[in-house]
Motif scaffolding. Sequence first.
Motif, PDB file in Angstrom:
ATOM      1  N   VAL A 290       0.830  -1.200   0.000  1.00  0.00           N
ATOM      2  CA  VAL A 290       0.000   0.000   0.000  1.00  0.00           C
ATOM      3  C   VAL A 290       0.868   1.255   0.000  1.00  0.00           C
ATOM      4  N   GLN A 291       1.954   1.247   0.761  1.00  0.00           N
ATOM      5  CA  GLN A 291       2.830   2.431   0.781  1.00  0.00           C
ATOM      6  C   GLN A 291       3.391   2.715  -0.607  1.00  0.00           C
ATOM      7  N   ALA A 292       3.795   1.676  -1.311  1.00  0.00           N
ATOM      8  CA  ALA A 292       4.318   1.867  -2.668  1.00  0.00           C
ATOM      9  C   ALA A 292       3.243   2.454  -3.580  1.00  0.00           C
ATOM     10  N   ASP A 293       2.014   1.972  -3.449  1.00  0.00           N
ATOM     11  CA  ASP A 293       0.915   2.466  -4.270  1.00  0.00           C
ATOM     12  C   ASP A 293       0.606   3.930  -3.953  1.00  0.00           C
ATOM     13  N   LEU A 294       0.592   4.277  -2.666  1.00  0.00           N
ATOM     14  CA  LEU A 294       0.297   5.658  -2.263  1.00  0.00           C
ATOM     15  C   LEU A 294       1.405   6.616  -2.719  1.00  0.00           C
ATOM     16  N   THR A 295       2.634   6.142  -2.701  1.00  0.00           N
ATOM     17  CA  THR A 295       3.744   6.952  -3.203  1.00  0.00           C
ATOM     18  C   THR A 295       3.539   7.255  -4.688  1.00  0.00           C
ATOM     19  N   ALA A 296       3.138   6.225  -5.432  1.00  0.00           N
ATOM     20  CA  ALA A 296       2.887   6.406  -6.865  1.00  0.00           C
ATOM     21  C   ALA A 296       1.735   7.376  -7.110  1.00  0.00           C
ATOM     22  N   LYS A 297       0.813   7.498  -6.156  1.00  0.00           N
ATOM     23  CA  LYS A 297      -0.321   8.414  -6.288  1.00  0.00           C
ATOM     24  C   LYS A 297       0.006   9.821  -5.800  1.00  0.00           C
ATOM     25  N   GLY A 298       1.253  10.041  -5.371  1.00  0.00           N
ATOM     26  CA  GLY A 298       1.681  11.394  -5.032  1.00  0.00           C
ATOM     27  C   GLY A 298       1.790  11.725  -3.562  1.00  0.00           C
ATOM     28  N   LEU A 299       1.522  10.769  -2.677  1.00  0.00           N
ATOM     29  CA  LEU A 299       1.651  11.031  -1.248  1.00  0.00           C
ATOM     30  C   LEU A 299       3.124  10.892  -0.853  1.00  0.00           C
ATOM     31  N   ALA A 300       3.664  11.932  -0.216  1.00  0.00           N
ATOM     32  CA  ALA A 300       5.073  11.931   0.189  1.00  0.00           C
ATOM     33  C   ALA A 300       5.200  11.366   1.603  1.00  0.00           C
ATOM     34  N   PHE A 301       6.156  10.477   1.802  1.00  0.00           N
ATOM     35  CA  PHE A 301       6.341   9.828   3.102  1.00  0.00           C
ATOM     36  C   PHE A 301       7.610  10.313   3.804  1.00  0.00           C
ATOM     37  N   ASN A 302       7.523  10.408   5.122  1.00  0.00           N
ATOM     38  CA  ASN A 302       8.711  10.627   5.947  1.00  0.00           C
ATOM     39  C   ASN A 302       8.553   9.809   7.219  1.00  0.00           C
ATOM     40  N   GLN A 303       9.639   9.592   7.927  1.00  0.00           N
ATOM     41  CA  GLN A 303       9.602   8.735   9.110  1.00  0.00           C
ATOM     42  C   GLN A 303      10.208   9.476  10.301  1.00  0.00           C
ATOM     43  N   PRO A 304       9.374  10.175  11.078  1.00  0.00           N
ATOM     44  CA  PRO A 304       9.894  10.931  12.217  1.00  0.00           C
ATOM     45  C   PRO A 304      10.304  10.011  13.370  1.00  0.00           C
ATOM     46  N   SER A 305      11.274  10.458  14.138  1.00  0.00           N
ATOM     47  CA  SER A 305      11.664   9.723  15.344  1.00  0.00           C
ATOM     48  C   SER A 305      10.586   9.907  16.403  1.00  0.00           C
ATOM     49  N   PRO A 306      10.303   8.873  17.191  1.00  0.00           N
ATOM     50  CA  PRO A 306       9.280   9.022  18.242  1.00  0.00           C
ATOM     51  C   PRO A 306       9.763   9.815  19.461  1.00  0.00           C
ATOM     52  N   ASP A 307      11.068  10.111  19.528  1.00  0.00           N
ATOM     53  CA  ASP A 307      11.644  10.679  20.751  1.00  0.00           C
ATOM     54  C   ASP A 307      11.004  11.997  21.168  1.00  0.00           C
ATOM     55  N   SER A 308      10.841  12.929  20.234  1.00  0.00           N
ATOM     56  CA  SER A 308      10.288  14.238  20.609  1.00  0.00           C
ATOM     57  C   SER A 308       8.826  14.123  21.020  1.00  0.00           C
ATOM     58  N   PHE A 309       8.116  13.195  20.390  1.00  0.00           N
ATOM     59  CA  PHE A 309       6.699  12.986  20.724  1.00  0.00           C
ATOM     60  C   PHE A 309       6.566  12.400  22.134  1.00  0.00           C
ATOM     61  N   ARG A 310       7.401  11.422  22.425  1.00  0.00           N
ATOM     62  CA  ARG A 310       7.368  10.822  23.762  1.00  0.00           C
ATOM     63  C   ARG A 310       7.726  11.854  24.827  1.00  0.00           C
ATOM     64  N   ALA A 311       8.729  12.679  24.534  1.00  0.00           N
ATOM     65  CA  ALA A 311       9.148  13.700  25.504  1.00  0.00           C
ATOM     66  C   ALA A 311       8.024  14.697  25.767  1.00  0.00           C
ATOM     67  N   LYS A 312       7.343  15.095  24.704  1.00  0.00           N
ATOM     68  CA  LYS A 312       6.236  16.041  24.842  1.00  0.00           C
ATOM     69  C   LYS A 312       5.099  15.428  25.665  1.00  0.00           C
ATOM     70  N   LEU A 313       4.760  14.178  25.397  1.00  0.00           N
ATOM     71  CA  LEU A 313       3.700  13.500  26.140  1.00  0.00           C
ATOM     72  C   LEU A 313       4.083  13.332  27.613  1.00  0.00           C
ATOM     73  N   ARG A 314       5.350  13.037  27.842  1.00  0.00           N
ATOM     74  CA  ARG A 314       5.823  12.883  29.220  1.00  0.00           C
ATOM     75  C   ARG A 314       5.724  14.213  29.969  1.00  0.00           C
ATOM     76  N   ASP A 315       6.185  15.282  29.329  1.00  0.00           N
ATOM     77  CA  ASP A 315       6.170  16.612  29.963  1.00  0.00           C
ATOM     78  C   ASP A 315       4.741  17.098  30.216  1.00  0.00           C
ATOM     79  N   ALA A 316       3.817  16.713  29.329  1.00  0.00           N
ATOM     80  CA  ALA A 316       2.428  17.154  29.469  1.00  0.00           C
ATOM     81  C   ALA A 316       1.645  16.335  30.498  1.00  0.00           C
ATOM     82  N   GLY A 317       2.293  15.308  31.050  1.00  0.00           N
ATOM     83  CA  GLY A 317       1.635  14.477  32.055  1.00  0.00           C
ATOM     84  C   GLY A 317       0.726  13.402  31.484  1.00  0.00           C
ATOM     85  N   PHE A 318       0.792  13.197  30.156  1.00  0.00           N
ATOM     86  CA  PHE A 318      -0.084  12.210  29.512  1.00  0.00           C
ATOM     87  C   PHE A 318       0.181  10.803  30.049  1.00  0.00           C
TER      88      PHE A 318
END
Length: 342
Positions: A290-318
Amino acid sequence: MTSLTRRTMLKALAATPAIGSAGAVIGMPLVARAAEYELKYGNNLPLTHPLNVRAQEAAARVEAESKGRVVIKIFPNNQLGGDTDMLSQVRSGGLTFFTPSALVIATLVPVAAINAVGFAFADYDQVWKAMDGKLGAHVRAAISKVGLHAFEKMWDNGFRQMTTSGKPIESAADMDGLKIRVPVSPLSIAMFKALSAAPASLQFSEVYSSLQTRIVDAQENPLPIIQVAKLYEVQKNCALSNHIWDGFWFIANGRSWKGLPPDLQTIVSNAINDAGVAQRGDIKALNQSVQADLTAKGLAFNQPSPDSFRAKLRDAGFYSEWKGRFGDEAWGLLEEAVGKLA
């Protein structure tokens, strides 16, 4: 085992007839004599989805190994009602088996939602370490307390990814003020609020038009859903964030399950658990195609690191808040598989 293609999986089906264990339409003879145990299984997915393909294989195996004593009839595609209806039916015994997602059964067993904690799992290795291990056993024990039997192997519903119409999401900073559609789930809403986004709970039927008219600028779903709903037409970027993983618990009515003789319980358990493991591989392969098909249809992919998201959730008390909600024991078992969160 039959290999599954993206084309096979993604054919949009209207309501399909209930099928017997060998895939026959109800009314056609499956065995020469009536089965001792006729078991009904309902789910919310099309007959072509890997879950139903593998369930049919399991049903055929059960019929063969039980020498016709057990027949499982499958009712796909919400034939027997929505998730809430089927959960009620399996509790009452009107339905023998049902496969609710963890978030659905969490309405009855709150701890079942623990696998959907934001950015908890880095990959599938961690998912199956937890859900095939102590955390899964803890959730199954909680499910048993409401009169249901959960089989040992969860089936895969996939990781959820985020798409945007504007700039790509590279880190938690890109979530600030982002108008993003989320499901009607307290856990999901809390997570996106903790990331400083502006989550909007909308029914899935409203997602495309809401993105098109810019009521929201972003959404999150597994890749096959993004493809089927053609969200690539109204979104430009996709962050492979893996921010939530969800799976299906294969559950049975407790009284019906206990009513099966031990030898038949073994046959049914082995068939269902083996089929669940095979379905996991199907979903993994499907996501790649599916990712290959979506790329062919023009959707651009990137792969962010989870570290900043986890840090933000931790700081927010989530994480601290949800540790309190799920309890120290369940949270400890989650962190045993994924590392420290709270």
